[in-house]
Design a protein around this motif. Structure first.
Motif, PDB file in Angstrom:
ATOM      1  N   MET A  15      -4.429  10.247  -1.446  1.00  0.00           N
ATOM      2  CA  MET A  15      -3.633   9.571  -0.418  1.00  0.00           C
ATOM      3  C   MET A  15      -2.640  10.535   0.225  1.00  0.00           C
ATOM      4  SD  MET A  15      -2.860   5.996  -2.428  1.00  0.00           S
ATOM      5  CE  MET A  15      -1.445   5.622  -1.406  1.00  0.00           C
ATOM      6  N   ALA A  16      -2.013  11.366  -0.594  1.00  0.00           N
ATOM      7  CA  ALA A  16      -1.038  12.322  -0.076  1.00  0.00           C
ATOM      8  C   ALA A  16      -1.724  13.421   0.743  1.00  0.00           C
ATOM      9  CB  ALA A  16      -0.251  12.937  -1.231  1.00  0.00           C
ATOM     10  N   GLU A  17      -2.911  13.805   0.315  1.00  0.00           N
ATOM     11  CA  GLU A  17      -3.647  14.892   0.974  1.00  0.00           C
ATOM     12  C   GLU A  17      -4.299  14.460   2.284  1.00  0.00           C
ATOM     13  OE1 GLU A  17      -7.916  17.172   0.347  1.00  0.00           O
ATOM     14  OE2 GLU A  17      -7.114  15.966  -1.279  1.00  0.00           O
ATOM     15  N   LEU A  18      -4.942  13.322   2.283  1.00  0.00           N
ATOM     16  CA  LEU A  18      -5.836  12.926   3.382  1.00  0.00           C
ATOM     17  C   LEU A  18      -5.086  12.139   4.453  1.00  0.00           C
ATOM     18  CD1 LEU A  18      -8.879  11.996   1.149  1.00  0.00           C
ATOM     19  CD2 LEU A  18      -8.517  14.108   2.446  1.00  0.00           C
ATOM     20  N   GLN A  19      -4.259  12.879   5.200  1.00  0.00           N
ATOM     21  CA  GLN A  19      -3.465  12.268   6.261  1.00  0.00           C
ATOM     22  C   GLN A  19      -3.746  12.976   7.579  1.00  0.00           C
ATOM     23  OE1 GLN A  19       0.572  11.308   5.423  1.00  0.00           O
ATOM     24  NE2 GLN A  19       0.147  10.774   3.298  1.00  0.00           N
ATOM     25  N   PHE A  20      -3.844  12.188   8.616  1.00  0.00           N
ATOM     26  CA  PHE A  20      -4.126  12.694   9.952  1.00  0.00           C
ATOM     27  C   PHE A  20      -2.827  13.077  10.658  1.00  0.00           C
ATOM     28  CE2 PHE A  20      -7.799  10.244   8.911  1.00  0.00           C
ATOM     29  CZ  PHE A  20      -8.845  10.677   9.709  1.00  0.00           C
ATOM     30  N   PRO A  21      -2.875  14.070  11.557  1.00  0.00           N
ATOM     31  CA  PRO A  21      -1.696  14.351  12.393  1.00  0.00           C
ATOM     32  C   PRO A  21      -1.519  13.257  13.449  1.00  0.00           C
ATOM     33  CG  PRO A  21      -3.507  15.845  12.933  1.00  0.00           C
ATOM     34  CD  PRO A  21      -3.953  15.038  11.752  1.00  0.00           C
ATOM     35  N   GLY A  22      -2.608  12.610  13.825  1.00  0.00           N
ATOM     36  CA  GLY A  22      -2.660  11.498  14.769  1.00  0.00           C
ATOM     37  C   GLY A  22      -4.053  10.908  14.623  1.00  0.00           C
ATOM     38  N   PHE A  23      -4.268   9.696  15.104  1.00  0.00           N
ATOM     39  CA  PHE A  23      -5.588   9.094  14.965  1.00  0.00           C
ATOM     40  C   PHE A  23      -5.990   8.458  16.285  1.00  0.00           C
ATOM     41  CE2 PHE A  23      -8.677   5.822  13.756  1.00  0.00           C
ATOM     42  CZ  PHE A  23      -9.563   6.608  13.027  1.00  0.00           C
ATOM     43  N   ALA A  29     -10.957  -6.035  -4.524  1.00  0.00           N
ATOM     44  CA  ALA A  29     -10.284  -4.855  -5.078  1.00  0.00           C
ATOM     45  C   ALA A  29     -11.330  -3.952  -5.737  1.00  0.00           C
ATOM     46  CB  ALA A  29      -9.213  -5.274  -6.069  1.00  0.00           C
ATOM     47  N   HIS A  30     -12.270  -3.505  -4.929  1.00  0.00           N
ATOM     48  CA  HIS A  30     -13.347  -2.624  -5.373  1.00  0.00           C
ATOM     49  C   HIS A  30     -13.339  -1.378  -4.495  1.00  0.00           C
ATOM     50  CE1 HIS A  30     -15.143  -5.729  -7.935  1.00  0.00           C
ATOM     51  NE2 HIS A  30     -14.751  -6.571  -6.978  1.00  0.00           N
ATOM     52  N   GLY A  31     -13.823  -0.283  -5.020  1.00  0.00           N
ATOM     53  CA  GLY A  31     -13.781   0.980  -4.305  1.00  0.00           C
ATOM     54  C   GLY A  31     -14.613   0.996  -3.041  1.00  0.00           C
ATOM     55  N   GLY A  32     -14.107   1.724  -2.051  1.00  0.00           N
ATOM     56  CA  GLY A  32     -14.867   1.932  -0.833  1.00  0.00           C
ATOM     57  C   GLY A  32     -14.072   1.865   0.447  1.00  0.00           C
ATOM     58  N   SER A  33     -12.839   1.346   0.406  1.00  0.00           N
ATOM     59  CA  SER A  33     -12.033   1.306   1.619  1.00  0.00           C
ATOM     60  C   SER A  33     -10.783   2.150   1.432  1.00  0.00           C
ATOM     61  CB  SER A  33     -11.643  -0.128   1.986  1.00  0.00           C
ATOM     62  OG  SER A  33     -11.039  -0.138   3.270  1.00  0.00           O
ATOM     63  N   PHE A  34     -10.495   2.953   2.418  1.00  0.00           N
ATOM     64  CA  PHE A  34      -9.382   3.893   2.363  1.00  0.00           C
ATOM     65  C   PHE A  34      -8.578   3.744   3.653  1.00  0.00           C
ATOM     66  CE2 PHE A  34      -7.134   7.826   1.881  1.00  0.00           C
ATOM     67  CZ  PHE A  34      -7.304   8.244   0.563  1.00  0.00           C
ATOM     68  N   PRO A  35      -7.272   3.508   3.550  1.00  0.00           N
ATOM     69  CA  PRO A  35      -6.462   3.468   4.772  1.00  0.00           C
ATOM     70  C   PRO A  35      -6.468   4.837   5.453  1.00  0.00           C
ATOM     71  CG  PRO A  35      -5.257   2.535   2.917  1.00  0.00           C
ATOM     72  CD  PRO A  35      -6.477   3.218   2.361  1.00  0.00           C
ATOM     73  N   LEU A  36      -6.443   4.821   6.756  1.00  0.00           N
ATOM     74  CA  LEU A  36      -6.331   6.065   7.520  1.00  0.00           C
ATOM     75  C   LEU A  36      -4.854   6.264   7.824  1.00  0.00           C
ATOM     76  CD1 LEU A  36      -9.433   5.528   9.796  1.00  0.00           C
ATOM     77  CD2 LEU A  36      -9.222   7.008   7.787  1.00  0.00           C
ATOM     78  N   TYR A  37      -4.277   7.231   7.116  1.00  0.00           N
ATOM     79  CA  TYR A  37      -2.846   7.490   7.209  1.00  0.00           C
ATOM     80  C   TYR A  37      -2.574   8.530   8.288  1.00  0.00           C
ATOM     81  CZ  TYR A  37      -2.839   5.466   2.501  1.00  0.00           C
ATOM     82  OH  TYR A  37      -3.017   4.639   1.413  1.00  0.00           O
ATOM     83  N   VAL A  38      -1.574   8.263   9.101  1.00  0.00           N
ATOM     84  CA  VAL A  38      -1.050   9.257  10.030  1.00  0.00           C
ATOM     85  C   VAL A  38       0.265   9.742   9.431  1.00  0.00           C
ATOM     86  CG1 VAL A  38      -0.101   9.660  12.333  1.00  0.00           C
ATOM     87  CG2 VAL A  38      -2.191   8.291  12.053  1.00  0.00           C
ATOM     88  N   ARG A  39       0.346  11.057   9.245  1.00  0.00           N
ATOM     89  CA  ARG A  39       1.535  11.646   8.624  1.00  0.00           C
ATOM     90  C   ARG A  39       2.789  11.225   9.387  1.00  0.00           C
ATOM     91  NH1 ARG A  39       1.149  14.799   4.795  1.00  0.00           N
ATOM     92  NH2 ARG A  39      -0.886  15.673   5.274  1.00  0.00           N
ATOM     93  N   GLY A  40       3.764  10.711   8.652  1.00  0.00           N
ATOM     94  CA  GLY A  40       5.022  10.286   9.239  1.00  0.00           C
ATOM     95  C   GLY A  40       4.986   8.889   9.843  1.00  0.00           C
ATOM     96  N   VAL A  41       3.805   8.271   9.881  1.00  0.00           N
ATOM     97  CA  VAL A  41       3.659   6.933  10.457  1.00  0.00           C
ATOM     98  C   VAL A  41       3.220   5.937   9.386  1.00  0.00           C
ATOM     99  CG1 VAL A  41       2.373   5.524  12.126  1.00  0.00           C
ATOM    100  CG2 VAL A  41       3.115   7.834  12.742  1.00  0.00           C
ATOM    101  N   GLY A  42       2.184   6.305   8.631  1.00  0.00           N
ATOM    102  CA  GLY A  42       1.611   5.412   7.628  1.00  0.00           C
ATOM    103  C   GLY A  42       0.206   5.012   8.013  1.00  0.00           C
ATOM    104  N   PRO A  43      -0.319   3.960   7.389  1.00  0.00           N
ATOM    105  CA  PRO A  43      -1.691   3.554   7.664  1.00  0.00           C
ATOM    106  C   PRO A  43      -1.835   2.915   9.041  1.00  0.00           C
ATOM    107  CG  PRO A  43      -0.698   2.087   6.053  1.00  0.00           C
ATOM    108  CD  PRO A  43       0.297   3.159   6.321  1.00  0.00           C
TER     109      PRO A  43
END
Length: 163
Positions: free
Chosen positions: A22-30, A121-135
């Protein structure tokens, strides 16, 4: 160490790994272009491996990308939607939501606010985080065992962000 403690240790280690993702996989913008590129990356990974998966990228009430590869069924679409709602609601990967509940000894299904006809609550969905903004959206794969669904999404996110 008894088997229950070993299982708890494995779950704790997996939780730590996902928190690091979660900490690693963040977009600068989406952008919409990002959703198309990420979706196409997942299609390529799935098609090259012959995976029977549904892929969904959504935000709020808008589908940004959706496809079913050969072998996926309508149930995969239902699972993808339920997992995406979980990731959006808790603002963390659906797999992490389930693992934390498992470690606590209280399955999400026992939570009266967790309607299993709406959430999963099963694996397979990941929020797309924008750094400094959130999901800002979710990316979801359904059709494989839950850890494999999660890992495929993480692989695609890493590939997209490293490109």
């Amino acid at each position: 160490m008894d088997s229950a403690k070993q299982a708890d240790t494995r779950v704790s280690e997996l939780i730590t790994r996902i928190e690091l993702e979660m900490a690693e996989l963040q977009f600068p913008g989406f952008t919409l272009h990002d959703s198309l590129s990420l979706g196409q990356r997942l299609v390529t990974l799935g098609a090259d491996r012959g995976l029977p998966i549904a892929i969904d990228i959504s935000r709020a009430n808008q589908v940004l990308f959706h496809v079913a590869l050969p072998g996926a069924t309508p149930d995969n679409d239902l699972w993808a939607a339920a997992k995406a709602r979980t990731a959006a609601r808790y603002q963390e990967p659906s797999y992490l939501v389930g693992l934390r509940a498992q470690l606590s000894g209280t399955p999400m299904e026992d939570n009266p606010l967790f309607d299993t006809t709406v959430f999963a609550a099963h694996g397979g969905s990941f929020p797309l985080y924008v750094r400094g903004v959130g999901p800002v959206a979710t990316v979801t794969v359904s059709g494989l065992p839950q850890r494999d669904d999660h890992d495929l999404v993480v692989e695609a996110l890493r590939g997209h962000l490293d490109a």
